[in-house]
Structure formats: structure tokens, C-alpha cells
Design a protein around this motif. Structure first.
Motif, PDB file in Angstrom:
ATOM      1  N   GLU A  39      -3.927  -2.552   5.408  1.00 42.34           N
ATOM      2  CA  GLU A  39      -4.189  -3.327   4.200  1.00 42.34           C
ATOM      3  C   GLU A  39      -2.925  -4.000   3.685  1.00 42.34           C
ATOM      4  O   GLU A  39      -2.939  -5.176   3.284  1.00 42.34           O
ATOM      5  CB  GLU A  39      -4.788  -2.418   3.124  1.00 42.34           C
ATOM      6  N   SER A  43      -2.447  -8.116   3.576  1.00 47.06           N
ATOM      7  CA  SER A  43      -2.129  -8.742   2.288  1.00 47.06           C
ATOM      8  C   SER A  43      -0.866  -9.589   2.381  1.00 47.06           C
ATOM      9  O   SER A  43      -0.803 -10.701   1.848  1.00 47.06           O
ATOM     10  CB  SER A  43      -1.959  -7.669   1.206  1.00 47.06           C
ATOM     11  N   TYR A  59      -9.254  -8.601   7.564  1.00 48.78           N
ATOM     12  CA  TYR A  59      -9.152  -7.970   6.247  1.00 48.78           C
ATOM     13  C   TYR A  59     -10.551  -7.789   5.647  1.00 48.78           C
ATOM     14  O   TYR A  59     -10.838  -6.783   4.991  1.00 48.78           O
ATOM     15  CB  TYR A  59      -8.268  -8.823   5.346  1.00 48.78           C
TER      16      TYR A  59
END
Length: 443
Positions: A39, A43, A59
Motif C-alpha cells: 500500500e 501510494s 492498488y
């Protein structure tokens, strides 16, 4: 797009990664189940390159796998806007729509993937499942057979076709499909269970037991194989299904549970909710326990009666699905009878839909429920109905109960029986499953 046109800081270091390198590391962490690392990297990639289609797609998949389906839709849709000809993105978008109970949108996504890649097997397999949920079995069968023509070695398609045929009462055809799937992967637990269930439905118990004994030779401690051997052989029958069996069973199909039950015309939650409505106005003033709450199918109806609504279930994965409904004030993992014993005089209403079919004797449950209720509180539940002995474990692994036994067990536990209705709970292999809907009041 030049995927290497930007860079990502590798946390805690001055070294920078190219977007390609960062994406590879993120995907590797994702596959390994390291959600925080994946994650964080996805990001960072999107902070540098907001239109990075692969990062958006992956994602989105991560959001889907971590119970954030609505965010997943947004991310994968954005990826498709940027790269509309990636069939895998359309398949994953369909998977998220299916989880969101939008099989109609899932069908459109899977069909788009097939248009983009005519030889795509996974899209056809998933499309067949969505068509079943939409009650379009002829189309589902056609798409499964099309997939098998393209790839006769695809185990999941053979199993899904077998389950479809079995649900229509075409059990011998289902057996042939599951047997073919077992040839392709002889040790697959799911296939073994499907084939055992099909043989049990045709009363070919020797064949079912042969598969189960092979299974136990490979996995001596497997709770599903242990329970089904007892159910089919009638030997060493347990007083209730073990915690390990119930947890493995429901963890295994938590993600598809609601859709599976929809295909079976599943009525237990609505019947139990109607029984609750008959004894309580929806004033939102009760402390309510949904005992064996599963994915929370009873939650919306119980919420109208509850000042506090609690759910308990053995399966953590089922509880994850229940949390998505947003109906419950608290959800706990635990064994039902002990959970009740630990909470004396706590509830105004205890409800249990389609949970006591994994119990044989009801004495301990009845006493625990009586102890957990305030005086005058109600117990409302369903069981499968038996015309024979007090209770019996069937080859499919569930127990049924005789009406007279249910009434006697509750009376001895300190309840007054208010109503007992006989209803069809669902369909199974084309036949109705009869059950009892019971309302009892604690004295």
C-alpha cells in the motif's frame, strides 16, 4: 506512457527507485500478503505519477482484497480510462462489482474482457458465476462449456459447471464434472468436497467415503473430511460440528456466501425477521444478539428493533463481510454457547438463523440462551426439520431436529413456546429444505 519517467523515494534511504522498480517491489509485496508495504509503495507511485494505469489497477485490487470495494471500483475504473484495452482490469472490476452485489455490472465487465481477449478463460468462469446469480442458468452453462472447449484443463470451470448442474438436479452430470476436476487436481480439497456432496445426494456413500478416506490419508487432521466421514458413515457422530469444521467451512466461502444463498432462494433470515416482528414493534429499544450472524443477513431487519445490536460468529471472514453492512454496534468472534454463558442476563432478544443446523442436542444451547436473556426476553431461531429421531446428522454435514424434541429442549431450559412454524428454508439440488421457525419466551 514512459513508466520510468519518474522516481519513488525508497523510505528511510536517499536511494530512488524507478517507477518500474517500485511497481515490481509493490507487486511482489502484494503477492506475499505484505499489505502495508504494498500500500505504501502504490501510494508513492501514484503521488509521482497519478495516471499510472498499472499502479491504479493493482492498488484497486489491494483495496478489494482488504474489504474496501467502493474505493477499489474508483481506482480500477480510473485505470481502465487510461488503458481501456487491458482485459485483466475489466475482470477485476467485475470481481469487485460481484462482491458489491451488482452481478449485472459484473457481467458487463466480464463480457468486455472477453471482447478484448476472446480466449480469456477466467472471465468466462466468473461470468458463469454471475449469470447463475442472475438466474440465467442456460447462459451460464453455455459459457462454462465454451470455456471448457477453450481449455479442458481448467479445474475451476469443471467444478462450477458441476455445481450448476447439481443445483438443477442433474446430479449424475455434476458427478462427471467434479470427477474430471479431481483428475486434474487429485488433492484439491474443494473438488473433493463437491464430489463427496454429489455422491451423498445419490446415496453412493461408499464412493463418497472412499474419497474422504483418501483425503484423510493426505490430511489426517482436516476438519471437513473428519466431519463428513462421521456424517456419511454414521460412526463417531459428534454432538455438534466442531469449531474447526464450522470455521473452515464458512471462511472458505465467505466472499461468495450471500450470492450462493441467493441462488438457493434462501429464506431463513426473512422468516426469522418476520417472527421477530410478530412479537416486537420496531421501536429500536432492545439489546439484541444475532447469534451466528455470518455475513449479517439478519442485520438490517434486526437494526430496527435494536438499541444495541451485537453479532457473534466463529468465522472471522464472515464477520469481515458483516462489518461492511454497517448494521452492528459490535461484532465478536466466538463459539456461540460459551459466548452466551459468559453474558448472563444481557439481552432482550437472541436471534439465530440457520446456525443450529450445526448442533445436535440443543440442551446446552437452550440453557445458555435462557441465561443470557432477561426474564421475558425472546429467543427466535430456525432449525432444519426432521421427521425421524430427536435429531440426526445427515450426509451433507448438517443436523435436522424433530419438532417435539425442539419444544421439549426449550421447555426444559426455561422457555415458554410461543410459535413453531414449518417453512421452506431454501432449495437444495432442486428440492425444498423444510425447517422450523421457533419463537420462545424466557420465563
Amino acid at each position: 506512457m514512459d513508466m520510468a519517467s519518474g522516481s519513488v523515494e525508497s523510505g528511510g534511504s536517499t536511494e530512488a527507485l524507478s517507477l518500474d522498480e517500485a511497481l515490481e517491489i509493490a507487486a511482489r509485496a502484494h503477492r506475499a500478503g505484505d499489505v502495508p508495504v504494498a500500500e505504501a509503495l502504490y501510494s508513492r507511485i501514484l503521488a509521482v505519477a497519478p495516471d499510472h494505469a498499472a499502479a491504479l489497477h493493482f492498488y484497486g485490487v489491494l483495496h478489494h482484497q482488504t474489504s474496501r470495494p467502493r474505493e477499489a471500483v474508483q481506482l480500477i475504473r480510473r485505470a481502465i480510462e487510461i488503458e481501456p484495452e487491458d482485459p485483466s482490469a475489466h475482470i477485476n472490476l467485475g470481481n469487485v462489482f460481484f462482491e458489491l452485489d451488482r452481478p449485472d455490472l459484473a457481467v458487463k465487465a466480464y463480457n468486455t474482457a472477453i471482447l478484448l481477449e476472446p480466449a480469456e478463460i477466467d472471465a468466462r468462469n466468473n461470468l458463469g458465476v454471475a449469470l447463475r446469480v442472475l438466474r440465467r442458468p442456460e447462459e451460464a452453462e453455455a459459457i462454462y462449456r465454451e470455456a471448457i472447449d477453450l481449455d479442458p484443463q481448467h479445474r475451476d470451470v469443471w467444478n462450477n459447471l458441476g455445481r450448476l448442474l447439481g443445483s438443477q438436479g442433474r446430479v449424475q452430470e455434476a458427478i462427471a464434472c467434479h470427477a474430471r476436476a479431481l483428475e486434474l487436481e487429485p488433492a484439491d480439497a474443494g473438488t473433493r468436497r463437491f464430489l463427496v456432496a454429489a455422491y451423498a445426494a445419490t446415496r453412493e456413500h461408499d464412493r463418497a467415503l472412499a474419497i474422504l478416506r483418501d483425503w484423510l490419508r493426505d490430511e489426517p487432521e482436516n476438519p471437513s473430511a473428519q466431519h463428513l466421514v462421521a456424517a456419511i458413515s454414521g460412526e463417531n457422530v459428534p454432538e455438534r460440528a466442531s469449531d474447526r469444521y464450522v470455521t473452515a467451512l464458512f471462511d472458505g466461502f465467505a466472499s461468495s456466501f450471500d450470492h450462493k444463498l441467493a441462488r438457493l432462494d434462501y429464506r431463513a433470515p426473512s422468516l426469522v425477521a418476520a417472527a421477530v416482528d410478530a412479537v416486537h414493534a420496531p421501536n429500536g429499544d432492545l439489546v439484541v444478539l444475532d447469534a451466528g450472524c455470518g455475513t449479517g443477513l439478519c442485520g438490517p431487519a434486526l437494526r430496527t428493533h435494536a438499541r444495541v445490536l451485537v453479532g457473534v460468529d466463529l468465522s472471522e471472514r464472515m464477520l469481515d463481510k458483516a462489518r461492511q453492512r454497517g448494521c452492528y454496534d459490535r461484532l465478536d468472534a466466538g463459539e456461540l454457547t460459551q459466548y452466551l454463558r459468559d453474558r448472563p442476563a444481557t439481552y432482550d432478544l437472541v436471534v439465530s438463523a440457520d446456525t443450529l443446523c450445526y448442533f445436535g442436542p440443543l440442551d446446552a444451547f437452550g440453557a445458555a440462551a435462557a441465561g443470557a436473556l432477561h426474564p421475558g426476553g425472546h429467543l427466535v431461531f430456525s432449525v432444519e426439520e426432521s421427521d425421524g429421531p430427536d435429531f440426526v446428522l445427515h450426509p451433507h454435514g448438517r443436523y435436522s431436529h424433530a419438532r417435539a424434541y425442539v419444544e421439549r429442549a426449550l421447555t426444559e431450559a426455561g422457555f415458554r413456546i410461543e410459535t413453531v412454524g414449518s417453512e421452506g428454508l431454501r432449495m437444495e439440488r432442486g428440492e425444498p429444505v423444510r425447517g422450523l421457525i421457533v419463537t420462545a419466551r424466557r420465563l
